[in-house]
Design a protein around this motif. Structure first.
Motif, PDB file in Angstrom:
ATOM      1  N   PRO A 124       0.839  -1.205   0.000  1.00 59.39           N
ATOM      2  CA  PRO A 124       0.000   0.000   0.000  1.00 59.39           C
ATOM      3  C   PRO A 124       0.872   1.253   0.000  1.00 59.39           C
ATOM      4  O   PRO A 124       1.843   1.356   0.735  1.00 59.39           O
ATOM      5  CB  PRO A 124      -0.808  -0.129   1.297  1.00 59.39           C
ATOM      6  N   GLN A 142      -2.467   5.212   2.705  1.00 59.46           N
ATOM      7  CA  GLN A 142      -2.804   6.497   3.329  1.00 59.46           C
ATOM      8  C   GLN A 142      -2.764   7.586   2.275  1.00 59.46           C
ATOM      9  O   GLN A 142      -1.894   7.590   1.398  1.00 59.46           O
ATOM     10  CB  GLN A 142      -1.839   6.826   4.475  1.00 59.46           C
ATOM     11  N   SER A 192      -9.422   2.989  -3.189  1.00 54.32           N
ATOM     12  CA  SER A 192      -9.011   2.035  -2.140  1.00 54.32           C
ATOM     13  C   SER A 192      -9.951   2.226  -0.959  1.00 54.32           C
ATOM     14  O   SER A 192      -9.904   3.261  -0.270  1.00 54.32           O
ATOM     15  CB  SER A 192      -7.557   2.278  -1.721  1.00 54.32           C
ATOM     16  N   ILE A 223      -3.775   2.043  -2.084  1.00 50.52           N
ATOM     17  CA  ILE A 223      -3.363   3.212  -1.312  1.00 50.52           C
ATOM     18  C   ILE A 223      -3.577   2.915   0.170  1.00 50.52           C
ATOM     19  O   ILE A 223      -4.685   2.565   0.588  1.00 50.52           O
ATOM     20  CB  ILE A 223      -4.153   4.463  -1.731  1.00 50.52           C
ATOM     21  N   ALA A 267      -8.418   2.886   2.688  1.00 47.19           N
ATOM     22  CA  ALA A 267      -7.341   3.865   2.803  1.00 47.19           C
ATOM     23  C   ALA A 267      -7.623   4.849   3.935  1.00 47.19           C
ATOM     24  O   ALA A 267      -8.762   5.286   4.137  1.00 47.19           O
ATOM     25  CB  ALA A 267      -7.156   4.621   1.491  1.00 47.19           C
TER      26      ALA A 267
END
Length: 327
Positions: free
Chosen positions: A128, A202, A222, A200, A225
């Motif tokens: 990620p 963050q 995502s 993703i 996320a």
């Protein structure tokens, strides 16, 4: 990260100091960035001439690889198209290669229609990604707004807006979009995320991206996320969706613990990395666009982002914070 409430006592707060632990490798990499050594692989030599067309129309002489090579050299050394043509011709002559060099008119024409970002625009990563997003302005070549302010003349020249997405862990520019000066920041979040194939972990941005369109775009890309955006001062707590719960947690944390504690907890301070990348772009590539047409400007920006990623691959500093001595 400096905070406005500490401005009155900023002189009493010691400045953080960092030390580069891999200085020999970093120093050698910085010198390697200015090297004029070029390599031409057999695949590049065989692909220098454009493949023959199977449809009706004129036969192109130079492939996209040849055009991109010439434009990249010109952008790295800050040369205009005529000087770029002369540089590439001299380099090929010194290398003993009998290759035709695109002239400056061909470079100008092909830059308007070529999509230089196709080779690297899709970023796929098994882990990620921590995505940082921000935008900056790039001046268009010419006097432009100065003439309008000084003499009241109407000018069609203005400035462009460059939207960047950065990988916080590697520092690479993984997506970019260039728009006109009237485009909003939040409206370009989805076009940037469409260029990222990997998940993703963050998403971090400043307050200009606060709002439902940004949260919806990140959630569609995502679902799990973490979205770190400072909420607006007049934000109202809602509990309709999971997106609202993230926004409510940020608002509650800022009210109870303060903004500085919230920044340290959520890792919002990493947003300074994309500001550093923007400064790197303007100091190395330039703060203005030299070409006139919008298509050629998109090509210039795409090649500029690829140049920065290649320079970063040459060397990456490993910095650690030095411990401050207390009396």
């Amino acid at each position: 990260m400096p905070f406005k409430h500490n401005a009155a006592r900023r002189h009493r707060i010691g400045k953080m100091k960092f030390k580069v632990t891999n200085w020999p490798e970093y120093d050698a990499g910085l010198r390697r960035r200015g090297s004029l050594t070029l390599w031409m692989t057999p695949e590049a030599l065989s692909s220098w001439q454009a493949p023959k067309r199977t449809t009706r129309g004129g036969q192109p002489r130079y492939s996209d690889l040849a055009i991109e090579t010439a434009l990249t050299l010109g952008l790295v050394f800050g040369l205009r198209l005529r000087q770029t043509e002369g540089l590439l011709a001299s380099v090929l002559k010194l290398m003993g290669l009998d290759l035709a060099v695109p002239d400056h008119t061909t470079l100008s024409r092909r830059a308007r229609t070529r999509q230089s970002a196709n080779r690297w625009k899709v970023h796929s990563c098994p882990r990620p990604v921590h995505v940082l997003i921000d935008s900056t302005g790039l001046e268009v070549y010419g006097a432009g707004q100065w003439l309008e302010d000084k003499h009241g003349t109407k000018s069609r020249r203005g400035w462009r807006k460059l939207h960047l997405a950065l990988d916080a862990d590697s520092g690479d520019i993984i997506a970019h979009v260039m728009t006109d000066q009237d485009a909003g920041d939040a409206s370009q979040v989805e076009p940037l995320l469409d260029q990222i194939d990997g998940p993703i972990g963050q998403f971090t941005a400043d307050g200009a991206y606060a709002g439902d369109p940004t949260y919806d775009a990140v959630s569609r890309h995502s679902a799990g996320a973490a979205i770190v955006i400072p909420p607006r001062s007049n934000a109202i707590a809602r509990s309709d969706t999971d997106i609202d719960s993230q926004r409510n947690r940020h608002s509650a944390a800022i009210r109870t613990e303060g903004r500085m504690k919230w920044q340290a907890t959520t890792g919002y301070g990493k947003r300074s990395l994309i500001e550093t990348a923007i400064g790197r772009y303007k100091s190395i590539i330039g703060h203005r666009l030299w070409v006139r047409s919008f298509g050629a400007q998109q090509t210039e920006v795409a090649i500029g982002c690829e140049i920065l990623n290649r320079m970063l691959d040459c060397t990456r500093p490993k910095s650690v914070r030095c411990k401050t001595k207390t009396a």
